[in-house]
Structures are given as structure tokens and as C-alpha cells.
Motif scaffolding. Structure first.
Motif, mmCIF file in Angstrom:
data_model
loop_
_atom_site.group_PDB
_atom_site.id
_atom_site.type_symbol
_atom_site.label_atom_id
_atom_site.label_comp_id
_atom_site.label_asym_id
_atom_site.label_seq_id
_atom_site.Cartn_x
_atom_site.Cartn_y
_atom_site.Cartn_z
ATOM 1 N N ASP A 148 0.828 -1.215 0.000
ATOM 2 C CA ASP A 148 0.000 0.000 0.000
ATOM 3 C C ASP A 148 0.859 1.260 0.000
ATOM 4 O O ASP A 148 0.582 2.214 -0.739
ATOM 5 C CB ASP A 148 -0.924 -0.001 1.220
ATOM 6 C CG ASP A 148 -1.971 -1.106 1.155
ATOM 7 O OD1 ASP A 148 -2.236 -1.598 0.042
ATOM 8 O OD2 ASP A 148 -2.510 -1.481 2.216
ATOM 9 N N ARG A 165 1.193 4.218 -2.869
ATOM 10 C CA ARG A 165 0.886 5.614 -2.532
ATOM 11 C C ARG A 165 2.107 6.515 -2.740
ATOM 12 O O ARG A 165 1.969 7.677 -3.129
ATOM 13 C CB ARG A 165 0.401 5.722 -1.081
ATOM 14 C CG ARG A 165 -0.999 5.215 -0.858
ATOM 15 C CD ARG A 165 -1.550 5.742 0.455
ATOM 16 N NE ARG A 165 -0.760 5.317 1.585
ATOM 17 C CZ ARG A 165 -1.038 4.247 2.332
ATOM 18 N NH1 ARG A 165 -2.097 3.512 2.055
ATOM 19 N NH2 ARG A 165 -0.272 3.928 3.347
ATOM 20 N N ARG A 209 2.187 7.398 -6.277
ATOM 21 C CA ARG A 209 1.049 8.262 -6.581
ATOM 22 C C ARG A 209 1.303 9.696 -6.139
ATOM 23 O O ARG A 209 0.984 10.658 -6.856
ATOM 24 C CB ARG A 209 -0.199 7.732 -5.875
ATOM 25 C CG ARG A 209 -1.460 8.564 -6.093
ATOM 26 C CD ARG A 209 -2.518 8.239 -5.062
ATOM 27 N NE ARG A 209 -2.100 8.652 -3.716
ATOM 28 C CZ ARG A 209 -2.798 8.384 -2.608
ATOM 29 N NH1 ARG A 209 -3.933 7.699 -2.679
ATOM 30 N NH2 ARG A 209 -2.353 8.786 -1.431
ATOM 31 N N ASP A 210 1.902 9.873 -4.964
ATOM 32 C CA ASP A 210 2.052 11.215 -4.394
ATOM 33 C C ASP A 210 3.321 11.929 -4.849
ATOM 34 O O ASP A 210 3.358 13.171 -4.856
ATOM 35 C CB ASP A 210 2.053 11.135 -2.864
ATOM 36 C CG ASP A 210 0.733 10.625 -2.316
ATOM 37 O OD1 ASP A 210 -0.271 10.674 -3.054
ATOM 38 O OD2 ASP A 210 0.710 10.165 -1.154
#
Length: 375
Positions: A277, A281, A284-285
Motif C-alpha cells: 500500500d 501511494r 502516486r504522491d
């Protein structure tokens, strides 16, 4: 910057180059109103930068033609220490594989933050001391020794920076120029300076005091070090062992030794799910392209997430994360590390030998050797 009360995140500054990656030496001032760090300038030299919590603005300190880093605040709130060099040579040309990297040496400096503060190194008189003694009346002597009232005390912890002519208030510490690579705050009027050496692992940690105007060896072979918020204790790691000692003076042998015996109960399956996870992320960030190179990042997660419950080894997870990152089609995106189980290792020889059973034992009939050109 995260404000815990308002839960608001503010961008204080952006690094000057992507290679900084957390090596900017962030440190808060004693009053928690200023953040000091080293930020790379367009000329590839690092500059000490001070960010104000109140104004939200950052301002560089020092000469743009010097490579400066490792800021450390004095507990008195009046001085800021750092390391700097104007003899960097090829230290910034790491990507040029034909270049010879230099090993720059740095000097240690202190900046007097307020324009009304006295110099920490006042000139000493060469005049002979007055040996005559004049008796002072007891009443006058008592008045001289009477402590100042609380209202007359000056707040030395509140940081105030007078930027005008601040470069003229930057002074060199009386230590030789050496391959220093670390600065840590010490008790009031002192700073710790780490020196890299060629003999053995770790660094030599020196303690410099403004009053004494000299540095003395505090600890050797230091691998890691951290100073407590009140500047009274320092945590040291040396030779794989930890100790907590006073910052007032060098510790004796075995003093403050810590018996580190940490045990953890870990749910591997839950940990691997969390790693998956967080890795998703993280891209993504922080991926440089908001368009994720044309990939629908949620679709990528939906494709690979169902495989996580079937992971049974750290290599399985590494392979899965490689597939996820591979969707971005970008270079220099790596997956490595992790906790692997310890296994027995079988030490094998080279090519081997022919054995023959004789008289209840084994006789070596022939030893296979390698080529003479391939040891």
C-alpha cells in the motif's frame, strides 16, 4: 510542514536538486521559530538557509561561492554554527565518470545572529596584569556581587536574526581545516564537530567551546550520534554498541552503556500488505509526472493488489512491487531490501576431487585444479 493543531500541511521549501533526498540537515532553533538547513544553489554549492515559521519565508545565509552545510544552533539563541569550504574542487561532478573526485576539507564557522551581541572571540590584551591590590569597601563589594533582578535579565532563547551585515558577523572557529562532515549542538556555548578519518570505522567527534576557543576530542569511532533536546545527553553508537553519556565531558570506558535487547512480534502478512500500500501511494504522491506516464494508477493497484495475500516470501513481494513499478516505464526506479530469513550456507570448494575407499578410509586419488590464469 505539518501543523498538528490545524492539520494543515505547508511546503516550507523545495530542495535545489533531487540528490539531496533528506540530507539537508534540518534542525529547529531553540525557540522552534526557525528551521535551518542546507539547500543546493544553482551553482551546485550548498547554502545554509533559514526558514521562518512566522513569515513562512526562507533566506540564504553566507557566501554563494562557498559550499556550506551541517547547521547547528547554539542553546543561547545567539549563535549558529556550520561547516563551509571554498575549495570544493570536483566534489560536485559525480556524474562525470571520467572525473577524479576530490576530498574537500571544511572549516567550522559561527554566525552571530544579533547585531547587538558581542563577538564570541574578543581581542585579548597583551598588557601585563595589574598586580597591585586595592581594597574595596565591603558595602561596595556587596553591591557589585548583588545579582540582577529578574526584570533585568535578558531572554537569550528567543531567536532574533538581524540580516543586515550578517556576513560580517560570521567568524571562523579556531580549528584546523579538515574533512569534517557533521555538526551537532552541544551545551550552551559549545558545538560538536565530526571529522572523517582514514583509520578505522566511524568519525572522531570533537567538542568546541566558545569560551575555551579550542576543540578537544570527545569520542572516537563514532558511527551515529544524537543530542537530547536539553543538550545535556548524547546518544553514541560505536563498534556496534550504544551508550548515553553527558555532553559536559568525555565519557569513561563503559560509561552509560545500553543493553539493547529489542524483540518484536510481527505479522508478516500484514506487513507485506502495508508495504504494498505504501509503495503504491509513494509513487502516486511523489512521481514527477502527475499523469503517471499515461497509466491509470488506480487501475494498476486494482490489478496487482489481489496478489498480495498470496505472498509467502520477501522475494515474492519484491517481484510484485517490480511489476507495479514497471507499469510506469521509467528508469532509476528500484525495489530492494527487506527482511530475509536466515538460512544455513554450505561452503563449497572449487572443482573437487576423486576419492577412493581404502582400508576403511578415503584416499584422494586426484585433485581437480583450476586454470593457472583463473585463480
Amino acid at each position: 510542514m505539518l501543523n498538528l493543531e490545524s492539520e494543515r500541511i505547508t511546503t516550507a521549501d523545495v530542495g535545489g536538486m533531487n540528490l539531496e533526498r533528506g540530507s539537508m540537515g534540518l534542525c529547529w532553533s531553540p525557540d522552534s521559530k526557525w528551521l535551518a538547513y542546507a539547500r543546493t544553489a544553482p551553482n551546485n554549492f550548498r547554502r545554509i538557509t533559514l526558514w521562518s515559521l512566522e513569515s513562512g519565508k526562507a533566506q540564504a545565509l553566507g557566501n554563494a561561492l562557498a559550499d556550506a552545510f551541517a547547521p547547528a544552533w547554539d542553546k543561547d539563541g545567539r549563535h549558529l554554527y556550520f561547516l563551509a569550504s571554498t575549495d570544493l574542487a570536483l566534489g560536485s561532478g559525480w556524474a562525470n565518470t571520467s572525473a577524479m573526485q576530490a576530498r574537500p576539507e571544511y572549516g567550522a564557522y559561527v554566525t552571530v545572529l544579533r547585531n547587538d551581541s558581542p563577538t564570541p572571540f574578543p581581542l585579548k590584551s597583551d598588557e601585563e596584569p595589574d598586580t597591585t591590590k586595592t581594597k574595596i569597601p565591603k558595602k561596595e563589594k556587596a553591591e557589585e556581587q548583588k545579582p540582577a533582578s529578574d526584570s533585568a535579565k535578558v531572554d537569550t532563547t528567543l531567536i532574533r536574526i538581524d540580516w543586515e551585515n550578517i556576513d560580517r558577523r560570521t567568524l571562523a572557529l579556531s580549528v584546523p581545516v579538515r574533512p569534517y562532515n557533521l555538526m551537532l549542538p552541544g551545551p550552551k556555548g559549545s558545538v560538536f564537530i565530526g571529522e572523517a578519518g582514514d583509520e578505522g570505522p566511524g568519525i572522531t567527534l570533537h567538542k568546541f567551546t566558545l569560551e575555551g576557543r579550542k576543540a578537544e576530542v570527545f569520542a572516537s569511532g563514532v558511527e551515529q550520534a544524537a543530542v537530547s533536546a536539553n543538550r545535556e545527553k548524547i546518544l553514541l553508537k560505536s563498534g556496534g554498541k550504544w551508550q548515553v553519556v553527558s555532553t559536559a565531558k568525555p565519557a569513561g570506558k563503559g560509561e552509560g552503556a545500553l543493553n539493547v535487547d529489542l524483540q518484536m512480534q510481527l505479522d508478516r502478512m500484514a506487513e507485506w500488505q502495508q508495504i504494498f500500500d505504501e509503495a503504491w501511494r509513494y509513487e502516486r504522491d511523489y512521481f514527477y509526472d502527475p499523469g503517471m506516464h499515461g497509466r491509470n494508477w488506480q487501475t494498476v493497484r486494482d490489478r496487482y493488489a489481489p496478489l498480495v495475500p498470496y505472498v509467502r516470501h520477501r522475494d515474492d513481494l519484491t517481484y510484485l512491487l517490480d511489476q507495479v513499478n514497471g507499469e510506469l516505464s521509467v528508469g532509476h526506479s528500484f525495489v530492494f531490501g527487506g527482511d530475509y530469513p536466515q538460512v544455513d550456507k554450505s561452503q563449497a570448494g572449487l572443482l573437487g576431487a576423486d576419492l577412493a575407499a581404502e582400508n576403511g578410509g578415503w584416499r584422494i586419488r586426484r585433485i581437480y585444479r583450476t586454470e593457472s590464469w583463473n585463480p
